[in-house]
Design a protein around this motif. Structure first.
Motif, PDB file in Angstrom:
ATOM      1  N   ARG A  77       0.818  -1.211   0.000  1.00  0.00           N
ATOM      2  CA  ARG A  77       0.000   0.000   0.000  1.00  0.00           C
ATOM      3  C   ARG A  77       0.855   1.266   0.000  1.00  0.00           C
ATOM      4  O   ARG A  77       0.545   2.241  -0.701  1.00  0.00           O
ATOM      5  CB  ARG A  77      -0.931  -0.029   1.214  1.00  0.00           C
ATOM      6  CG  ARG A  77      -1.938  -1.188   1.211  1.00  0.00           C
ATOM      7  CD  ARG A  77      -3.193  -0.857   0.465  1.00  0.00           C
ATOM      8  NE  ARG A  77      -4.023   0.043   1.230  1.00  0.00           N
ATOM      9  CZ  ARG A  77      -4.886  -0.343   2.183  1.00  0.00           C
ATOM     10  NH1 ARG A  77      -5.032  -1.632   2.483  1.00  0.00           N
ATOM     11  NH2 ARG A  77      -5.614   0.548   2.819  1.00  0.00           N
ATOM     12  N   CYS A  78       1.931   1.277   0.793  1.00  0.00           N
ATOM     13  CA  CYS A  78       2.749   2.487   0.888  1.00  0.00           C
ATOM     14  C   CYS A  78       3.610   2.685  -0.356  1.00  0.00           C
ATOM     15  O   CYS A  78       3.814   3.824  -0.793  1.00  0.00           O
ATOM     16  CB  CYS A  78       3.603   2.443   2.150  1.00  0.00           C
ATOM     17  SG  CYS A  78       2.647   2.642   3.674  1.00  0.00           S
TER      18      CYS A  78
ATOM     19  N   VAL B  80       1.424   4.320  -2.821  1.00  0.00           N
ATOM     20  CA  VAL B  80       1.248   5.753  -2.538  1.00  0.00           C
ATOM     21  C   VAL B  80       2.390   6.564  -3.150  1.00  0.00           C
ATOM     22  O   VAL B  80       2.174   7.597  -3.798  1.00  0.00           O
ATOM     23  CB  VAL B  80       1.158   5.997  -1.012  1.00  0.00           C
ATOM     24  CG1 VAL B  80       1.267   7.500  -0.704  1.00  0.00           C
ATOM     25  CG2 VAL B  80      -0.149   5.452  -0.454  1.00  0.00           C
TER      26      VAL B  80
ATOM     27  N   ASP C 107       2.165   6.485  -7.061  1.00  0.00           N
ATOM     28  CA  ASP C 107       1.027   7.273  -7.552  1.00  0.00           C
ATOM     29  C   ASP C 107       1.247   8.770  -7.351  1.00  0.00           C
ATOM     30  O   ASP C 107       0.663   9.593  -8.075  1.00  0.00           O
ATOM     31  CB  ASP C 107      -0.263   6.837  -6.850  1.00  0.00           C
ATOM     32  CG  ASP C 107      -0.732   5.455  -7.293  1.00  0.00           C
ATOM     33  OD1 ASP C 107      -0.171   4.919  -8.267  1.00  0.00           O
ATOM     34  OD2 ASP C 107      -1.651   4.902  -6.651  1.00  0.00           O
ATOM     35  N   ALA C 108       2.096   9.127  -6.370  1.00  0.00           N
ATOM     36  CA  ALA C 108       2.392  10.543  -6.120  1.00  0.00           C
ATOM     37  C   ALA C 108       3.491  11.066  -7.044  1.00  0.00           C
ATOM     38  O   ALA C 108       3.846  12.251  -6.968  1.00  0.00           O
ATOM     39  CB  ALA C 108       2.802  10.742  -4.664  1.00  0.00           C
TER      40      ALA C 108
ATOM     41  N   GLU D   4      -1.441   3.891   5.191  1.00  0.00           N
ATOM     42  CA  GLU D   4      -1.663   4.569   3.917  1.00  0.00           C
ATOM     43  C   GLU D   4      -2.113   6.011   4.147  1.00  0.00           C
ATOM     44  O   GLU D   4      -1.634   6.939   3.482  1.00  0.00           O
ATOM     45  CB  GLU D   4      -2.706   3.812   3.098  1.00  0.00           C
ATOM     46  CG  GLU D   4      -2.951   4.411   1.733  1.00  0.00           C
ATOM     47  CD  GLU D   4      -3.906   3.575   0.884  1.00  0.00           C
ATOM     48  OE1 GLU D   4      -4.109   3.949  -0.284  1.00  0.00           O
ATOM     49  OE2 GLU D   4      -4.441   2.569   1.379  1.00  0.00           O
ATOM     50  N   VAL D   5      -3.009   6.219   5.103  1.00  0.00           N
ATOM     51  CA  VAL D   5      -3.491   7.564   5.419  1.00  0.00           C
ATOM     52  C   VAL D   5      -2.337   8.452   5.878  1.00  0.00           C
ATOM     53  O   VAL D   5      -2.187   9.600   5.434  1.00  0.00           O
ATOM     54  CB  VAL D   5      -4.584   7.498   6.507  1.00  0.00           C
ATOM     55  CG1 VAL D   5      -4.874   8.889   7.076  1.00  0.00           C
ATOM     56  CG2 VAL D   5      -5.859   6.889   5.949  1.00  0.00           C
TER      57      VAL D   5
ATOM     58  N   LYS E  93       0.063   9.324   2.885  1.00  0.00           N
ATOM     59  CA  LYS E  93      -0.562  10.295   1.982  1.00  0.00           C
ATOM     60  C   LYS E  93      -0.608  11.679   2.625  1.00  0.00           C
ATOM     61  O   LYS E  93      -0.355  12.698   1.954  1.00  0.00           O
ATOM     62  CB  LYS E  93      -1.981   9.845   1.636  1.00  0.00           C
ATOM     63  CG  LYS E  93      -2.063   8.719   0.620  1.00  0.00           C
ATOM     64  CD  LYS E  93      -3.520   8.386   0.313  1.00  0.00           C
ATOM     65  CE  LYS E  93      -3.638   7.331  -0.787  1.00  0.00           C
ATOM     66  NZ  LYS E  93      -5.052   6.987  -1.053  1.00  0.00           N
ATOM     67  N   ARG E  94      -0.914  11.738   3.899  1.00  0.00           N
ATOM     68  CA  ARG E  94      -1.054  13.015   4.606  1.00  0.00           C
ATOM     69  C   ARG E  94       0.296  13.710   4.792  1.00  0.00           C
ATOM     70  O   ARG E  94       0.366  14.951   4.796  1.00  0.00           O
ATOM     71  CB  ARG E  94      -1.714  12.746   5.957  1.00  0.00           C
ATOM     72  CG  ARG E  94      -2.142  13.964   6.726  1.00  0.00           C
ATOM     73  CD  ARG E  94      -3.056  13.562   7.861  1.00  0.00           C
ATOM     74  NE  ARG E  94      -2.418  12.698   8.837  1.00  0.00           N
ATOM     75  CZ  ARG E  94      -3.094  11.900   9.679  1.00  0.00           C
ATOM     76  NH1 ARG E  94      -4.417  11.840   9.640  1.00  0.00           N
ATOM     77  NH2 ARG E  94      -2.458  11.154  10.560  1.00  0.00           N
TER      78      ARG E  94
ATOM     79  N   LEU F 206       3.318  13.057   2.988  1.00  0.00           N
ATOM     80  CA  LEU F 206       4.301  12.981   1.912  1.00  0.00           C
ATOM     81  C   LEU F 206       4.643  14.344   1.317  1.00  0.00           C
ATOM     82  O   LEU F 206       5.826  14.648   1.088  1.00  0.00           O
ATOM     83  CB  LEU F 206       3.800  12.032   0.820  1.00  0.00           C
ATOM     84  CG  LEU F 206       4.796  11.716  -0.291  1.00  0.00           C
ATOM     85  CD1 LEU F 206       6.066  11.095   0.273  1.00  0.00           C
ATOM     86  CD2 LEU F 206       4.152  10.779  -1.319  1.00  0.00           C
ATOM     87  N   LYS F 207       3.634  15.167   1.071  1.00  0.00           N
ATOM     88  CA  LYS F 207       3.898  16.458   0.425  1.00  0.00           C
ATOM     89  C   LYS F 207       4.872  17.296   1.245  1.00  0.00           C
ATOM     90  O   LYS F 207       5.855  17.836   0.717  1.00  0.00           O
ATOM     91  CB  LYS F 207       2.587  17.203   0.205  1.00  0.00           C
ATOM     92  CG  LYS F 207       2.746  18.492  -0.600  1.00  0.00           C
ATOM     93  CD  LYS F 207       1.384  19.116  -0.891  1.00  0.00           C
ATOM     94  CE  LYS F 207       1.541  20.408  -1.699  1.00  0.00           C
ATOM     95  NZ  LYS F 207       0.215  21.027  -1.999  1.00  0.00           N
TER      96      LYS F 207
END
Length: 282
Positions: A16-17, A20, A23-24, A170-171, A174-175, A177-178
Motif C-alpha cells: 500500500r505504501c 502511494v 502514484d504521487a 496509507e493515510v 498520503k497526509r 508525503l507532500k
C-alpha cells in the motif's frame, strides 16, 4: 525532476505504501524486498509483484555489500522502509541525502520492535496505530513525522486489527508525503521512557497457561489467531474464544472441558471461556 527514493518493503503495508509513493510521482529506481518463506503462510500482497508491474527494479534479500553498492550508486534523496523485516545499518541510512523514514505498526513510542499489532492485543490494549518516523541506528526510536490511531475491539483478532493499521499507514503516508518531500514536515522527538521494545514472536508463544485469567487467555487467542500460528494446549488448537462471565465452570481446576457438544475452559481466576473454534483434543 521528481523526488527519488529507494524503498525497502514487504507485506500489505509495503504494497500500500509503495503504491502511494508511485502514484504521487516519486521516482523509485529500486525496491528491496524479501523472498517469500516457503515455511510461512503467505496471506498478504506481494511488493515484488507490484514493483515489477510498475517497471521498478527489484532486489530480493541482497547481501549488505551488494545493497550498499547499489544504493550508493543511486544516491537517493530518501530511503523508505515499509514493513521490511531487517534492520538497516546506519551506514546505509546515511546514503539517503534527505532522510530515511520507516512506517511502524504501533503508536510509537509504545510497542517498538517486532510484531507490534500482536503484542498490543496480547497486552490488552484498546488502540494502536501506524507511525511514520525517522530511522536511526536504534530501532523505532527516531523522530515522529505523523501517526494515526485505530481502535482494538475486545474480540478483534490480530488480522482484523492489522487491516486497520494498514489503512492507517496509507493515510499517514498520503497526509505526510507532500511536506516531507518539500522539507517542511514537523518532527516530534520520542520519549522512549513512555514505551517498551518487544521482540519477535514464535509459534511456541501460543501455548496457553490456564492459570492465567480468562481475559489474558482470550487476548492471547486473539493475538495469535489465524493466519498466525494460533493458540494451543497440548494437541488442542484454539482459534476463537468468548468470555462468558455468567457461566459456572464444570471442572474444579483450570483447563479445557466439554459440556455437551461445546468446549469451555476454566481459567486461573475462576472465570469461564467458551472455546468457539477448536481443532484436536487436549
Amino acid at each position: 525532476m521528481a523526488d527519488q527514493a529507494v524503498v525497502f518493503a514487504y507485506h500489505d503495508v509495503g504494497v500500500r505504501c509503495l503504491r502511494v509513493l508511485l502514484d504521487a510521482g516519486v521516482r523509485v529506481p529500486l525496491v528491496v524486498t524479501h523472498r517469500d518463506d516457503p515455511a510461512e503462510k503467505i496471506w498478504f500482497g506481494s511488493v515484488a509483484q507490484l514493483a515489477r508491474s510498475r517497471g521498478v527494479e527489484v532486489l530480493e534479500d541482497p547481501t549488505l555489500e551488494q545493497l550498499a553498492e547499489t544504493v550508493r550508486r543511486i544516491a537517493p534523496e530518501f530511503i523508505f522502509s515499509f514493513y521490511y523485516r531487517r534492520m538497516l545499518p546506519a551506514e546505509l541510512l546515511a546514503l539517503a541525502r534527505r532522510g530515511a523514514f520507516n512506517m511502524h505498526g504501533s503508536l510509537l513510542p509504545k510497542y517498538r520492535g517486532r510484531a507490534p499489532v500482536n503484542w498490543a492485543i496480547l497486552k490488552g490494549e484498546r488502540e494502536t496505530g501506524a507511525t511514520l518516523h525517522e530511522m536511526t541506528a536504534k530501532p523505532d526510536a527516531g523522530r515522529i513525522v505523523d501517526q494515526q490511531a485505530v481502535p482494538i475491539g475486545p474480540d478483534d483478532t490480530a488480522l482484523e486489527v492489522f487491516g486497520r493499521v494498514t489503512d492507517a499507514a496509507e493515510v499517514v503516508l498520503k497526509r505526510s508525503l507532500k511536506k516531507l518531500l518539500a522539507g517542511t514536515a514537523d518532527f516530534k522527538a520520542q520519549d522512549l521512557s513512555r514505551g517498551s521494545y518487544f521482540g519477535g514472536r514464535k509459534p511456541e508463544g501460543g501455548r496457553i497457561d490456564w492459570s492465567k485469567s480468562a481475559r489474558e487467555i482470550h487476548d492471547l487467542v486473539r493475538a495469535v489467531a489465524p493466519p498466525y500460528p494460533g493458540a494451543f494446549s497440548g494437541n488442542l488448537k484454539i482459534f476463537r474464544t468468548r468470555l462468558e462471565p455468567g457461566r459456572t465452570p464444570r471442572r474444579a481446576d483450570p483447563g479445557p472441558y466439554r459440556d455437551g457438544n461445546a468446549w469451555f475452559a476454566r481459567c486461573g481466576d475462576g472465570k469461564v471461556l467458551r472455546l468457539l473454534e477448536v481443532e484436536g483434543e487436549p
